[in-house]
Design a protein around this motif. Sequence first.
Motif, PDB file in Angstrom:
ATOM      1  N   GLY A 280     -20.435 128.908   8.323  1.00 49.25           N
ATOM      2  CA  GLY A 280     -20.086 127.887   9.308  1.00 49.25           C
ATOM      3  C   GLY A 280     -18.695 127.306   9.121  1.00 49.25           C
ATOM      4  O   GLY A 280     -18.229 126.519   9.944  1.00 49.25           O
ATOM      5  N   LEU A 281     -18.011 127.701   8.061  1.00 52.62           N
ATOM      6  CA  LEU A 281     -16.681 127.177   7.751  1.00 52.62           C
ATOM      7  C   LEU A 281     -15.613 127.857   8.614  1.00 52.62           C
ATOM      8  O   LEU A 281     -15.650 129.068   8.813  1.00 52.62           O
ATOM      9  N   TYR A 282     -14.679 127.068   9.118  1.00 52.66           N
ATOM     10  CA  TYR A 282     -13.528 127.632   9.834  1.00 52.66           C
ATOM     11  C   TYR A 282     -12.508 128.080   8.802  1.00 52.66           C
ATOM     12  O   TYR A 282     -11.972 127.258   8.062  1.00 52.66           O
ATOM     13  N   VAL A 283     -12.253 129.391   8.746  1.00 53.33           N
ATOM     14  CA  VAL A 283     -11.308 129.931   7.774  1.00 53.33           C
ATOM     15  C   VAL A 283      -9.960 130.257   8.410  1.00 53.33           C
ATOM     16  O   VAL A 283      -8.960 130.359   7.713  1.00 53.33           O
ATOM     17  N   ILE A 284      -9.924 130.432   9.724  1.00 50.89           N
ATOM     18  CA  ILE A 284      -8.664 130.600  10.453  1.00 50.89           C
ATOM     19  C   ILE A 284      -8.522 129.375  11.341  1.00 50.89           C
ATOM     20  O   ILE A 284      -9.445 129.020  12.074  1.00 50.89           O
ATOM     21  N   LYS A 285      -7.339 128.749  11.253  1.00 52.90           N
ATOM     22  CA  LYS A 285      -7.171 127.465  11.929  1.00 52.90           C
ATOM     23  C   LYS A 285      -5.853 127.380  12.684  1.00 52.90           C
ATOM     24  O   LYS A 285      -4.780 127.502  12.094  1.00 52.90           O
ATOM     25  N   GLY A 286      -5.951 127.210  13.997  1.00 50.89           N
ATOM     26  CA  GLY A 286      -4.812 126.814  14.809  1.00 50.89           C
ATOM     27  C   GLY A 286      -3.703 127.826  15.005  1.00 50.89           C
ATOM     28  O   GLY A 286      -2.542 127.435  15.111  1.00 50.89           O
ATOM     29  N   LEU A 287      -4.026 129.116  15.098  1.00 52.54           N
ATOM     30  CA  LEU A 287      -2.983 130.115  15.341  1.00 52.54           C
ATOM     31  C   LEU A 287      -2.597 130.117  16.817  1.00 52.54           C
ATOM     32  O   LEU A 287      -3.451 129.999  17.694  1.00 52.54           O
TER      33      LEU A 287
ATOM     34  N   GLY B 221      -2.000 136.685   5.036  1.00 52.29           N
ATOM     35  CA  GLY B 221      -1.902 135.350   4.467  1.00 52.29           C
ATOM     36  C   GLY B 221      -0.712 135.311   3.529  1.00 52.29           C
ATOM     37  O   GLY B 221      -0.459 136.277   2.805  1.00 52.29           O
ATOM     38  N   TYR B 222       0.038 134.211   3.554  1.00 51.01           N
ATOM     39  CA  TYR B 222       1.236 134.143   2.720  1.00 51.01           C
ATOM     40  C   TYR B 222       1.603 132.703   2.388  1.00 51.01           C
ATOM     41  O   TYR B 222       1.146 131.758   3.015  1.00 51.01           O
ATOM     42  N   VAL B 223       2.450 132.584   1.364  1.00 47.80           N
ATOM     43  CA  VAL B 223       2.984 131.297   0.936  1.00 47.80           C
ATOM     44  C   VAL B 223       4.481 131.319   1.216  1.00 47.80           C
ATOM     45  O   VAL B 223       5.156 132.283   0.859  1.00 47.80           O
ATOM     46  N   GLY B 224       4.994 130.296   1.840  1.00 44.79           N
ATOM     47  CA  GLY B 224       6.437 130.236   2.105  1.00 44.79           C
ATOM     48  C   GLY B 224       6.833 131.184   3.218  1.00 44.79           C
ATOM     49  O   GLY B 224       6.634 130.897   4.380  1.00 44.79           O
TER      50      GLY B 224
ATOM     51  N   LYS C 213      -7.808 128.046  -1.619  1.00 41.24           N
ATOM     52  CA  LYS C 213      -6.388 127.957  -1.252  1.00 41.24           C
ATOM     53  C   LYS C 213      -6.196 128.164   0.245  1.00 41.24           C
ATOM     54  O   LYS C 213      -6.883 128.956   0.878  1.00 41.24           O
ATOM     55  N   LEU C 214      -5.223 127.442   0.774  1.00 41.78           N
ATOM     56  CA  LEU C 214      -4.860 127.501   2.181  1.00 41.78           C
ATOM     57  C   LEU C 214      -3.499 128.180   2.286  1.00 41.78           C
ATOM     58  O   LEU C 214      -2.566 127.817   1.571  1.00 41.78           O
ATOM     59  N   TYR C 215      -3.407 129.192   3.148  1.00 44.85           N
ATOM     60  CA  TYR C 215      -2.178 129.964   3.303  1.00 44.85           C
ATOM     61  C   TYR C 215      -1.717 129.931   4.753  1.00 44.85           C
ATOM     62  O   TYR C 215      -2.525 129.761   5.664  1.00 44.85           O
ATOM     63  N   LYS C 216      -0.423 130.151   4.966  1.00 45.79           N
ATOM     64  CA  LYS C 216       0.066 130.420   6.312  1.00 45.79           C
ATOM     65  C   LYS C 216      -0.519 131.758   6.726  1.00 45.79           C
ATOM     66  O   LYS C 216      -0.851 132.586   5.875  1.00 45.79           O
ATOM     67  N   CYS C 217      -0.619 131.990   8.036  1.00 48.70           N
ATOM     68  CA  CYS C 217      -1.343 133.174   8.482  1.00 48.70           C
ATOM     69  C   CYS C 217      -0.766 133.752   9.763  1.00 48.70           C
ATOM     70  O   CYS C 217      -0.283 133.009  10.622  1.00 48.70           O
TER      71      CYS C 217
ATOM     72  N   ASN D 256       1.672 130.698  13.096  1.00 48.93           N
ATOM     73  CA  ASN D 256       1.838 129.236  13.016  1.00 48.93           C
ATOM     74  C   ASN D 256       0.522 128.506  12.794  1.00 48.93           C
ATOM     75  O   ASN D 256       0.320 127.419  13.315  1.00 48.93           O
ATOM     76  N   GLY D 257      -0.355 129.129  12.031  1.00 50.94           N
ATOM     77  CA  GLY D 257      -1.613 128.497  11.670  1.00 50.94           C
ATOM     78  C   GLY D 257      -1.901 128.751  10.205  1.00 50.94           C
ATOM     79  O   GLY D 257      -1.016 129.155   9.446  1.00 50.94           O
ATOM     80  N   LYS D 258      -3.129 128.531   9.813  1.00 48.95           N
ATOM     81  CA  LYS D 258      -3.520 128.648   8.406  1.00 48.95           C
ATOM     82  C   LYS D 258      -4.766 129.518   8.268  1.00 48.95           C
ATOM     83  O   LYS D 258      -5.552 129.648   9.198  1.00 48.95           O
ATOM     84  N   ILE D 259      -4.912 130.088   7.062  1.00 51.77           N
ATOM     85  CA  ILE D 259      -6.139 130.785   6.699  1.00 51.77           C
ATOM     86  C   ILE D 259      -6.591 130.236   5.355  1.00 51.77           C
ATOM     87  O   ILE D 259      -5.782 129.997   4.458  1.00 51.77           O
ATOM     88  N   LEU D 260      -7.886 130.009   5.241  1.00 52.99           N
ATOM     89  CA  LEU D 260      -8.486 129.452   4.038  1.00 52.99           C
ATOM     90  C   LEU D 260      -9.213 130.557   3.282  1.00 52.99           C
ATOM     91  O   LEU D 260      -9.986 131.310   3.873  1.00 52.99           O
ATOM     92  N   ASP D 261      -8.953 130.656   1.990  1.00 53.36           N
ATOM     93  CA  ASP D 261      -9.700 131.563   1.123  1.00 53.36           C
ATOM     94  C   ASP D 261     -10.804 130.737   0.465  1.00 53.36           C
ATOM     95  O   ASP D 261     -10.536 129.964  -0.454  1.00 53.36           O
TER      96      ASP D 261
END
Length: 143
Positions: A82-89, A126-129, A108-112, A98-103
């Motif tokens: 039930g968890l949202y792992v992809i958010k706001g792309l 998924g990436y950092v920076g 950890k939350l990464y850009k996606c 321009n959104g995030k992905i949760l592992d």
Amino acid sequence: MKKIKISILLVFLVSVFSLNAQSVIGKWKTFDDATGDAKSIVEITEKDGKIYGKVIEILNPEKKNAKCNNCPDSDKDKPVLGLYVIKGLSKDGKEYSNGKILDPSSGKLYKCTVSLDDNDKLKVRGYVGISAFGRNQIWTRVK
């Protein structure tokens, strides 16, 4: 005349199904990076022009009740199911970004970014920076 109407209807239906198959919207099977085993089913939906992905099934029976113990903020200690792992792309050409992905494993939350590799394969990065510092996963469409 009846044959023409049926032909037009068939062309319309084929077009609708083809467009749907070329969309990131739908259900996708995820895989464990280390083992390659199928891990979960994530349903990607669109709301207000943004893309979100929610875990709708956990495939490993031993992890069906897993919680996101290391997740940040409001996701902390929530069930992974039930968890949202992809958010706001947002759509950006042929990809969504321009959104995030949760592992949920690490919290950890990464850009996606996500894009179709073909109609039945979704490339999830998924990436950092900057995007060069990240990793790809390929998810497969659930039919």
